[in-house]
Design a protein around this motif. Structure first.
Motif, PDB file in Angstrom:
ATOM      1  N   GLN A   4      44.064 -45.054   9.927  1.00 30.95           N
ATOM      2  CA  GLN A   4      43.993 -44.710   8.504  1.00 30.95           C
ATOM      3  C   GLN A   4      42.707 -45.256   7.869  1.00 30.95           C
ATOM      4  O   GLN A   4      42.045 -44.573   7.086  1.00 30.95           O
TER       5      GLN A   4
ATOM      6  N   THR B  43      47.376 -48.098  11.451  1.00 32.61           N
ATOM      7  CA  THR B  43      46.657 -48.644  10.303  1.00 32.61           C
ATOM      8  C   THR B  43      45.151 -48.560  10.506  1.00 32.61           C
ATOM      9  O   THR B  43      44.401 -48.212   9.590  1.00 32.61           O
TER      10      THR B  43
ATOM     11  N   VAL C 233      43.073 -49.961   3.732  1.00 37.50           N
ATOM     12  CA  VAL C 233      44.067 -48.928   3.390  1.00 37.50           C
ATOM     13  C   VAL C 233      44.704 -49.235   2.040  1.00 37.50           C
ATOM     14  O   VAL C 233      44.931 -48.341   1.220  1.00 37.50           O
TER      15      VAL C 233
END
Length: 229
Positions: free
Chosen positions: A181, A178, A220
């Motif tokens: 990203q 995460t 995200v």
């Protein structure tokens, strides 16, 4: 119970726990099977270390167990805390006469609980919790019952420690992905280096008082910059 029957019981217990898909479900199954394994117990529950010294009761066979554990944590005294902190088995034979945990024993006695047995749940590196057995009559746990509970807790500890480690590793992998990203979004948007993108995340985490992984997940999901959170 014959030794062969006990061996089969513990083997089936370990297999059953290992088949549970999550740590939470393994904890729930541990508590459910505990009363069956230690027949002199009326109720059971598990004290689980959430982080460092913070302890919670995620699963119990009755609300009475959770209530008594809450009182124990508030008073900072009781058998499960001793079992957890010392890595031992702690037995209260009779709450009406116990002098080690006077306030906790008084609360348990008021609610009809006369005997308590707490067994540490230990991994090779640390104690991860305690498995607690409760009975509504005094001297419910004789020497055989105590040894039986300790063996059950020992078997459960191995499975729970492995499942907990698996979950922690999965969380770490997910968190890393995460954050990667979120960094990718910032790198593309601002034309900056990976180091500068990570620095933006760290500053945003500090300013927003959010954990880094939570901030990354928010970026995200929403596409917002850290400064806008």
């Amino acid at each position: 119970m014959a030794d062969l029957d006990l061996a089969q019981l513990f083997a089936e217990m370990a297999t059953n726990l290992d088949q549970q898909p999550t740590v939470d479900e393994a904890l729930e199954e541990t508590v459910r099977m505990a009363v069956e394994a230690v027949g002199s117990a009326d109720h059971a529950g598990v004290s689980w270390c959430v982080r460092r010294r913070e302890v919670d009761t995620p699963y119990a066979t009755t609300s009475l167990v959770k209530e008594l554990d809450r009182i124990q944590y508030e008073l900072d005294e009781g058998p499960s805390l001793e079992a957890f902190e010392e890595g031992v088995a702690t037995l209260v034979r009779d709450t009406s006469t116990d002098e080690r945990f006077p306030r906790y024993s008084a609360a348990a006695l008021e609610r009809g609980v006369r005997s308590v047995l707490s067994c540490a749940l230990s991994s090779p590196r640390r104690t991860i919790g305690a498995l607690n057995f409760y009975a509504m009559h005094p001297d419910a746990f004789d020497d055989y019952g105590v040894e039986l509970a300790k063996i059950y807790a020992s078997h459960a500890s191995i499975v729970l420690a492995n499942r907990s480690l698996e979950q922690d590793l999965q969380v770490a992998v997910d968190t890393r992905g995460t954050i990667g990203q979120a960094m990718g979004i910032l790198i593309e948007r601002h034309r900056i280096s990976p180091k500068n993108a990570f620095d933006m995340l760290v500053r945003g985490s500090q300013q927003s008082n959010m954990k880094l992984r939570d901030l990354a997940a928010h970026i995200v999901d929403t596409g917002l910059d850290p400064s806008a959170v």
